[in-house]
Design a protein around this motif. Structure first.
Motif: not given
Length: 146
Positions: A8-17, A22-29
């Motif tokens: 679960i911890e690994e899944w949460v870490r991957e989800t946050e990354e 997605v947020t960084r790419d959307a803001l950049n575009t």
């Protein structure tokens, strides 16, 4: 075999990354669309180029900078190579961004709000935020599946 909690911890870490990517790419575009010149298909008119070059990004605080053109600036002075906005400073801010940070983008030129009221170079992209998120999500999903 790893424990359920570790999975679960690994899944949460991957989800946050992925959320951050997605947020960084959307803001950049979106910001690059805001900065796109009319002659290149965007909404930003260029006279001296000062407005475009005052675009700034910041985290958790409103960006600041010069609000008036330097004395002696004439129409077309910043066009051509001097008008080339490369977005490196934007990318640096986005790479420092963490989940929970507030991203700010704006132009320090005093007349930016007036120009935006006429041209919509900020308002139109912001109204399409969900579209940027959808595109960035698909792009990241395709990259992860490879």
């Amino acid at each position: 075999m790893t424990s359920f909690a570790a999975q679960i911890e690994e899944w949460v870490r991957e989800t946050e990354e992925r959320m951050l990517a997605v947020t960084r790419d959307a803001l950049n575009t979106m910001v690059n669309d805001m900065q796109l010149r009319e002659r290149d298909g965007g909404r930003m008119r260029i006279d001296t180029g000062f407005l475009r070059l005052t675009g700034k990004a910041a985290l958790n605080a409103i960006p600041s900078g010069p609000s008036q053109k330097p004395a002696g600036v004439v129409s077309g002075q910043y066009t051509g190579e001097l008008d080339t906005w490369d977005g490196d400073a934007l990318l640096a801010v986005l790479m420092d961004m963490k989940l929970g940070d507030t991203f700010y983008w704006g132009w320090t030129a005093a007349y930016a709000p007036v120009r935006n009221n006429y041209d919509g170079f900020m308002d139109i992209p912001v109204q399409n935020w969900q579209g940027y998120i959808n595109t960035s999500t698909k792009k990241l999903r395709d990259r992860v599946r490879r």
